[in-house]
Design an enzyme around this catalytic site. Structure first.
Site, mmCIF file in Angstrom:
data_model
loop_
_atom_site.group_PDB
_atom_site.id
_atom_site.type_symbol
_atom_site.label_atom_id
_atom_site.label_comp_id
_atom_site.label_asym_id
_atom_site.label_seq_id
_atom_site.Cartn_x
_atom_site.Cartn_y
_atom_site.Cartn_z
ATOM 1 N N PHE A 51 0.802 -1.345 0.094
ATOM 2 C CA PHE A 51 0.049 0.053 -0.022
ATOM 3 C C PHE A 51 0.800 1.191 0.186
ATOM 4 C CE2 PHE A 51 -2.217 -3.405 2.490
ATOM 5 C CZ PHE A 51 -3.455 -3.561 1.469
ATOM 6 N N LYS B 225 6.828 4.398 7.032
ATOM 7 C CA LYS B 225 5.860 3.815 6.061
ATOM 8 C C LYS B 225 4.752 4.742 5.640
ATOM 9 C CE LYS B 225 5.532 -1.151 7.195
ATOM 10 N NZ LYS B 225 4.768 -2.283 7.689
ATOM 11 N N ALA C 69 16.292 0.006 11.224
ATOM 12 C CA ALA C 69 17.185 -1.229 11.242
ATOM 13 C C ALA C 69 18.231 -0.930 10.155
ATOM 14 C CB ALA C 69 16.560 -2.346 11.412
ATOM 15 N N GLU D 173 17.661 -6.689 5.412
ATOM 16 C CA GLU D 173 16.857 -7.768 5.560
ATOM 17 C C GLU D 173 17.534 -9.249 5.703
ATOM 18 O OE1 GLU D 173 14.038 -8.370 2.196
ATOM 19 O OE2 GLU D 173 12.722 -6.634 2.567
ATOM 20 N N ASP E 13 3.158 -14.353 9.427
ATOM 21 C CA ASP E 13 3.845 -14.219 8.191
ATOM 22 C C ASP E 13 5.322 -14.089 8.381
ATOM 23 O OD1 ASP E 13 4.094 -14.082 5.511
ATOM 24 O OD2 ASP E 13 3.758 -11.645 5.260
ATOM 25 N N LYS F 184 8.726 -14.680 8.110
ATOM 26 C CA LYS F 184 9.749 -15.156 6.761
ATOM 27 C C LYS F 184 10.882 -14.437 6.835
ATOM 28 C CE LYS F 184 7.115 -12.125 3.694
ATOM 29 N NZ LYS F 184 6.384 -12.033 2.387
ATOM 30 N N GLU G 228 12.147 -11.999 4.934
ATOM 31 C CA GLU G 228 11.952 -10.522 4.384
ATOM 32 C C GLU G 228 11.464 -9.927 5.531
ATOM 33 O OE1 GLU G 228 11.023 -13.134 0.536
ATOM 34 O OE2 GLU G 228 11.056 -13.250 2.681
ATOM 35 N N ASN G 229 10.668 -10.542 6.426
ATOM 36 C CA ASN G 229 10.122 -9.690 7.654
ATOM 37 C C ASN G 229 11.019 -9.822 8.776
ATOM 38 O OD1 ASN G 229 7.980 -8.821 6.101
ATOM 39 N ND2 ASN G 229 6.629 -10.347 6.905
ATOM 40 N N ASP H 145 6.625 -6.062 10.082
ATOM 41 C CA ASP H 145 5.482 -6.252 9.441
ATOM 42 C C ASP H 145 4.472 -7.176 10.161
ATOM 43 O OD1 ASP H 145 3.692 -6.373 7.477
ATOM 44 O OD2 ASP H 145 5.025 -7.184 5.793
ATOM 45 N N THR I 160 2.975 -16.440 3.510
ATOM 46 C CA THR I 160 3.822 -16.555 2.289
ATOM 47 C C THR I 160 4.018 -18.269 2.115
ATOM 48 O OG1 THR I 160 4.999 -14.837 2.810
ATOM 49 C CG2 THR I 160 5.896 -16.111 1.053
#
Length: 456
Positions: A35, A53, A105, A109, A148, A150, A152-153, A166, A185
């Protein structure tokens, strides 16, 4: 009406002065979300840097994203402060956008680091997995399921510690699920979620097992060419451990990737049982966030051994950390089967050992040239390949130079002597390997001296 109430909820700021985006300078884009985007920002009043964000209201409303944004804000406020959870700083809005200001941070990732490294050193994987266990234990104690989880988070801060991010899909245990039941995911989704059951804390522990596997194998355990094939592999528990996967890590992954969520380690026996697993033996879970993490680096490279040739030039990489005692012992064990093992001293690890012609004046003799790594410093010596008798050494000197010549010839140059050498097969590739490895080792030594000097 509900959308308006949700946006007001996002804009609410707990006990803080009313802020707007004008109070910040927005810098580089860190990433793109469903978004909007995430950027670096600097607060004018304090010059502190954060991540912001920026959610486009129209786009989020059109795709039902406002509820997700509100959910993330509420969960982060509920979680309050934990060293391994990203901290919510401020929220506000204007006519076009919603803004969520988070701590910054800067380490990137975890996913990017796995891609860069290929696979992680076991010490690194153990440390990151332990910090993730601490984060999960905390959020689960606060009755929050991430849903979620993973790479990436999972972000790293400037010190190398993890920050779980996230929480848009997160939910409270036993709360009405206002977000879609099936979230997550594909590669990290648990079997019960695939069966249209609610995600639980056990579902996060399944994802933990997938992430640990990925750090040590380079890819998630059930990855396939499509989501459908991935889901099929999860249903069939179709995964294979690579040949060199560490045994204690394999046992932990197998204890987490259990179809019955009640039998997963961390559910069965709770977090004490998970933290007590042999894989986490060296970890002090209470002190881990106060200690420096091990460097993010790939596993200790194993030598390629073909006959009398031994090749492990990655050990000379200037940017690799020093070998630990365990790594050194593992490499020693691997090279025990070579003819040259009897010539090694305590702590010696072979970097290169190839057949060369050694030339001096009119003399040409076939020799096995060995480059050795030792805690006390590198050693180079040459051996009669028929008798394995050491015939001489090339003293290591930090002024050493190495140069390529033609047709597999190369030379090692010291201030007092030059050694003329030729690969026995005339291989320019092998000659170049020697030159590059020697120069890398020289650069590595220089970096070590600089680090030692700065530490004094």
């Amino acid at each position: 009406r509900n959308q308006a109430a949700n946006m007001q909820a996002v804009a609410a700021q707990p006990a803080s002065p009313r802020l707007s985006i004008k109070d910040f300078s927005v810098g580089d884009v860190l990433g793109e979300g469903a978004f909007g985007s995430v950027c670096v920002c600097t607060r004018h009043a304090t010059q502190e840097k954060f991540a912001v964000k920026i959610i486009e209201v129209v786009h989020a409303e059109r795709h039902g994203g406002i509820k997700t944004v509100v959910n993330e804000r509420n969960v982060l406020i509920h979680l309050d402060t934990h060293p391994n959870i990203i901290k919510l700083m401020f929220t506000f809005r204007d006519a076009d956008s919603l803004y969520i200001i988070l701590e910054l941070a800067t380490g990137g990732e975890l996913f990017s680091h796995i891609q860069r490294l290929g696979t992680c050193h076991i010490n690194c994987a153990r440390w990151l997995a332990a910090e993730l266990v601490n984060a999960l234990e905390y959020i689960h104690s606060k009755q929050v399921i991430h849903r979620d989880l993973k790479p990436e988070n999972i972000l790293l801060d400037e010190g190398g510690h993890i920050k779980l991010v996230d929480f848009g899909s997160a939910r409270m245990v036993d709360s009405p699920d206002e977000v879609a039941r099936f979230v997550g995911t594909a590669e990290y989704v648990s079997p019960e979620v695939l069966n249209d059951e609610d995600a639980t804390c056990a579902s996060d522990l399944w994802a933990l097992g997938c992430i640990l596997f990925q750090m040590l194998a380079g890819a998630p355990p059930f990855a396939a060419e499509s989501e459908y094939l991935t889901f099929k592999r999860i249903e069939e528990m179709d995964h294979t451990f690579p040949q060199n996967f560490p045994e204690t890590a394999r046992d932990l992954v197998e204890c987490l990737l259990v179809t019955d969520p009640q039998r997963r380690l961390g559910v069965a026996g709770g977090y004490p049982a998970l933290k007590g697993h042999e894989f986490f033996g060296p970890i002090d879970f209470d002190a881990i966030n106060f200690l420096p993490p091990p460097p993010l680096e790939p596993p200790t490279p194993l030598p390629v051994i073909e006959g009398d040739t031994v090749s492990n030039p990655q050990l000379a990489d200037p940017h690799r950390a020093l070998l630990s005692l365990n790594d050194r012992n593992a490499l020693r064990e691997r090279q025990e089967g070579t003819r040259w093992a009897q010539l090694l001293e305590e702590g010696d690890v072979i970097i290169l050992a190839t057949a060369v012609f050694k030339r001096r004046h009119l003399s040409v003799k076939r020799r096995q040239l060995l480059l050795i790594d030792n805690v006390g410093g590198p050693r180079i010596f040459y051996v009669d390949p028929d008798t394995t008798e050491v015939k001489g050494d090339i003293p290591w000197d930090d002024l050493l130079l190495a140069e390529m010549l033609r047709r597999g010839h190369f030379q090692i140059i010291l201030p007092w002597r030059t050694y003329y050498l030729e690969d026995c097969e005339g291989s320019e590739q092998t000659a170049e390997l020697w030159v590059r490895t020697l120069l890398n080792l020289k650069a590595r030594r220089a970096l070590q001296r600089e680090a030692a000097a700065s530490a004094r």
